[in-house]
Scaffold this motif. Structure first.
Motif, PDB file in Angstrom:
ATOM      1  N   ASN A  55       2.453 -44.002  -7.377  1.00  0.00           N
ATOM      2  CA  ASN A  55       3.484 -43.114  -7.348  1.00  0.00           C
ATOM      3  C   ASN A  55       3.559 -42.532  -5.796  1.00  0.00           C
ATOM      4  OD1 ASN A  55       5.893 -41.521  -8.009  1.00  0.00           O
ATOM      5  ND2 ASN A  55       4.632 -39.858  -8.783  1.00  0.00           N
ATOM      6  N   ALA A  56       3.642 -43.239  -4.920  1.00  0.00           N
ATOM      7  CA  ALA A  56       3.639 -43.118  -3.281  1.00  0.00           C
ATOM      8  C   ALA A  56       4.826 -42.242  -2.950  1.00  0.00           C
ATOM      9  CB  ALA A  56       3.441 -44.409  -2.771  1.00  0.00           C
ATOM     10  N   ALA A  57       6.098 -42.751  -3.417  1.00  0.00           N
ATOM     11  CA  ALA A  57       7.162 -42.180  -2.888  1.00  0.00           C
ATOM     12  C   ALA A  57       7.728 -41.183  -4.136  1.00  0.00           C
ATOM     13  CB  ALA A  57       8.303 -43.324  -2.589  1.00  0.00           C
ATOM     14  N   SER A  58       7.493 -39.930  -3.894  1.00  0.00           N
ATOM     15  CA  SER A  58       7.875 -39.289  -5.065  1.00  0.00           C
ATOM     16  C   SER A  58       8.169 -37.744  -4.345  1.00  0.00           C
ATOM     17  CB  SER A  58       7.120 -38.990  -6.172  1.00  0.00           C
ATOM     18  OG  SER A  58       5.851 -38.328  -5.674  1.00  0.00           O
ATOM     19  N   GLY A  59       8.872 -36.793  -5.278  1.00  0.00           N
ATOM     20  CA  GLY A  59       9.016 -35.648  -4.633  1.00  0.00           C
ATOM     21  C   GLY A  59      10.217 -35.275  -3.895  1.00  0.00           C
ATOM     22  N   ALA A  60      10.666 -34.089  -4.107  1.00  0.00           N
ATOM     23  CA  ALA A  60      12.070 -33.668  -3.323  1.00  0.00           C
ATOM     24  C   ALA A  60      11.900 -33.894  -1.707  1.00  0.00           C
ATOM     25  CB  ALA A  60      12.714 -32.486  -3.669  1.00  0.00           C
ATOM     26  N   ARG A 135      -0.616 -39.573   0.533  1.00  0.00           N
ATOM     27  CA  ARG A 135      -0.067 -38.698  -0.272  1.00  0.00           C
ATOM     28  C   ARG A 135       0.731 -37.485   0.114  1.00  0.00           C
ATOM     29  NH1 ARG A 135      -4.350 -40.217  -3.888  1.00  0.00           N
ATOM     30  NH2 ARG A 135      -3.825 -42.061  -5.324  1.00  0.00           N
ATOM     31  N   ASP A 136       0.100 -36.861   1.171  1.00  0.00           N
ATOM     32  CA  ASP A 136       0.437 -35.795   1.582  1.00  0.00           C
ATOM     33  C   ASP A 136       0.239 -35.538   3.014  1.00  0.00           C
ATOM     34  OD1 ASP A 136      -2.103 -35.549   1.565  1.00  0.00           O
ATOM     35  OD2 ASP A 136      -2.339 -33.715   0.425  1.00  0.00           O
ATOM     36  N   ARG A 137       0.424 -36.847   3.747  1.00  0.00           N
ATOM     37  CA  ARG A 137       0.576 -36.959   5.119  1.00  0.00           C
ATOM     38  C   ARG A 137       1.514 -38.186   5.259  1.00  0.00           C
ATOM     39  NH1 ARG A 137      -4.350 -36.422   3.353  1.00  0.00           N
ATOM     40  NH2 ARG A 137      -5.526 -34.767   3.872  1.00  0.00           N
ATOM     41  N   MET A 138       2.032 -38.402   6.637  1.00  0.00           N
ATOM     42  CA  MET A 138       2.560 -39.559   7.033  1.00  0.00           C
ATOM     43  C   MET A 138       1.475 -40.557   7.569  1.00  0.00           C
ATOM     44  SD  MET A 138       6.185 -37.973   8.772  1.00  0.00           S
ATOM     45  CE  MET A 138       5.108 -36.926   9.842  1.00  0.00           C
ATOM     46  N   LEU A 139       1.778 -41.814   7.371  1.00  0.00           N
ATOM     47  CA  LEU A 139       0.942 -42.783   8.022  1.00  0.00           C
ATOM     48  C   LEU A 139       1.736 -43.546   9.241  1.00  0.00           C
ATOM     49  CD1 LEU A 139      -0.385 -44.706   4.717  1.00  0.00           C
ATOM     50  CD2 LEU A 139      -1.412 -42.763   6.271  1.00  0.00           C
ATOM     51  N   MET A 140       0.705 -43.969  10.283  1.00  0.00           N
ATOM     52  CA  MET A 140       1.320 -44.550  11.430  1.00  0.00           C
ATOM     53  C   MET A 140       0.509 -45.812  11.394  1.00  0.00           C
ATOM     54  SD  MET A 140       2.915 -45.325  14.159  1.00  0.00           S
ATOM     55  CE  MET A 140       2.710 -45.781  15.981  1.00  0.00           C
ATOM     56  N   LEU A 141       0.915 -46.990  11.326  1.00  0.00           N
ATOM     57  CA  LEU A 141      -0.007 -48.370  11.131  1.00  0.00           C
ATOM     58  C   LEU A 141       0.233 -48.994  12.342  1.00  0.00           C
ATOM     59  CD1 LEU A 141       0.699 -49.267   7.570  1.00  0.00           C
ATOM     60  CD2 LEU A 141      -1.180 -47.691   8.224  1.00  0.00           C
ATOM     61  N   ALA A 142      -0.629 -49.462  13.033  1.00  0.00           N
ATOM     62  CA  ALA A 142      -0.598 -50.550  14.483  1.00  0.00           C
ATOM     63  C   ALA A 142      -1.206 -51.687  13.957  1.00  0.00           C
ATOM     64  CB  ALA A 142      -1.395 -49.762  15.422  1.00  0.00           C
TER      65      ALA A 142
END
Length: 377
Positions: A55-60, A135-142
């Motif tokens: 459930n990675a993409a959830s919440g308002a 879950r409660d941070r954004m990710l930056m993937l290189a």
């Protein structure tokens, strides 16, 4: 990564012919499904298309005038992020949590790096730990078009796979497509950079034209597979001696959402004659990018840090204390990412793990400018 000075040393002794042979060998092995690291992969770990989040993409989504836009640009300030290397026990989550405890706040953005080995340790985008942190941070993937010789690029040695091979689709089925599907299944928006600091990857990885073709190929491949949750970051070193080269490496506005730059105050780490404060280290490249690449795309200081002054250890404190003040005068800068890993050489500890550097960085991170509502998806 911050390897403009490291790359030269690693590769200077290798002839063009040697690299060509390595590339051909790597390509053949990967296409045969034998990858350089496959034999080393953890046998009991999840496969490249497993361990997807429940459930990675959830919440308002955040609302109001300071809510980030669809490309994750915050209108009222900037994201506060960091690249934190894996902990001694091999855990990324432990490393990030430990860093956050030191700095007294949660990171908005966690930056991590991957190669194209397609193995559990470094070649799979969105590892279970990244998913947990996301879950409660954004990710930056290189994502680098290389196969690293050692885990987590320990000593900076690698085999180039070649932009021409990427652009030709030679890695689509084995490497690119599985990772695209993982990102799609994750659902939550992520920042994504292909071959960051690309201006320091030529000529080993190929020509500027081949980079543009490779970047566009991956972008179009993701699009074809329905990956619509990737925010595309084109990242260069920002070294203005490479100005014309950087221009030739730009894939085009239709392929880029953010522009990333990696600028430092290296001082005596690179035998610089002059200490550059935060403003001096960032503003020249920022202004050049706005004038020559795009004055509309949000800018990410995708790696920034300062080396110490061995004669004045307290100098690092002031360097970081000025970050909020200067950031407000760089309105296009919408994310700042601390590089928190030492690089080889004397006086090259670029971390904020202790002492005046930590004190200054902790103070900067408390500023309201870096307190934006982080979207849950």
């Amino acid at each position: 990564m911050t390897r403009d000075h490291i790359r030269t040393g690693v590769r200077a002794g290798a002839s063009r012919g040697t690299y060509l042979a390595l590339v051909l060998a790597a390509v053949g092995a990967l296409l045969a499904g034998l990858g350089v690291w496959v034999a080393r992969a953890e046998k009991d770990g999840p496969g490249p298309d497993q361990a997807l989040p429940e459930n990675a993409a959830s919440g308002a989504l955040p609302q109001g005038p300071c809510a980030p836009d669809e490309k994750l640009a915050p209108p009222c300030g900037a994201w506060w992020g960091a690249y934190v290397p894996y902990a001694a026990n091999g855990s990324l989550t432990d490393a990030v949590h430990g860093f956050e405890k030191k700095i007294g706040r949660k990171l908005d953005l966690v930056y991590n790096y991957h190669d194209m080995s397609n193995t559990q340790r470094d070649g799979v985008l969105l590892t279970p730990e990244e998913q947990e942190l996301g879950r409660d941070r954004m990710l930056m993937l290189a994502w680098e078009s290389t196969v690293w010789t050692e885990p987590h690029h320990e000593n900076w040695t690698e085999t180039q796979l070649g932009w021409a091979n990427v652009a030709a689709g030679k890695f689509d089925e084995e490497i690119i497509d599985p990772q695209a599907r993982r990102l799609k299944a994750y659902g939550k928006r992520v920042f994504f950079s292909f071959d960051q600091e690309t201006d320091f990857r030529t000529p080993d990885a190929g020509t500027p034209e081949e980079f543009v073709a490779a970047y566009r190929h991956i972008h179009d491949r993701f699009e074809k597979l329905g990956v619509d949750n990737v925010v595309w970051v084109w990242t260069v070193s920002g070294y203005l001696g490479n100005a014309e080269l950087m221009k030739s490496l730009y894939p085009g506005d239709a392929y880029v959402d953010w522009i990333g730059m990696d600028q430092y105050n290296y001082y005596r780490c690179q035998r610089n004659a002059r200490w550059l404060d935060f403003d001096e280290s960032q503003r020249p490249t920022y202004e050049w990018l706005r004038a020559n690449i795009s004055d509309r795309k949000p800018v990410m200081l995708s790696e920034f840090s300062t080396a110490p002054d061995p004669d004045d250890p307290d100098r690092q404190r002031g360097w970081y204390q000025r970050v909020p003040e200067v950031a407000r005068t760089l309105p296009g800068v919408k994310a700042l990412v601390q590089w928190n890993r030492p690089v080889p050489g004397p006086h090259c500890d670029l971390t904020v793990n202790q002492g005046p550097a930590l004190d200054g960085y902790r103070e900067a991170g408390r500023d309201d400018y870096f307190r934006q509502p982080v979207p849950p998806r």
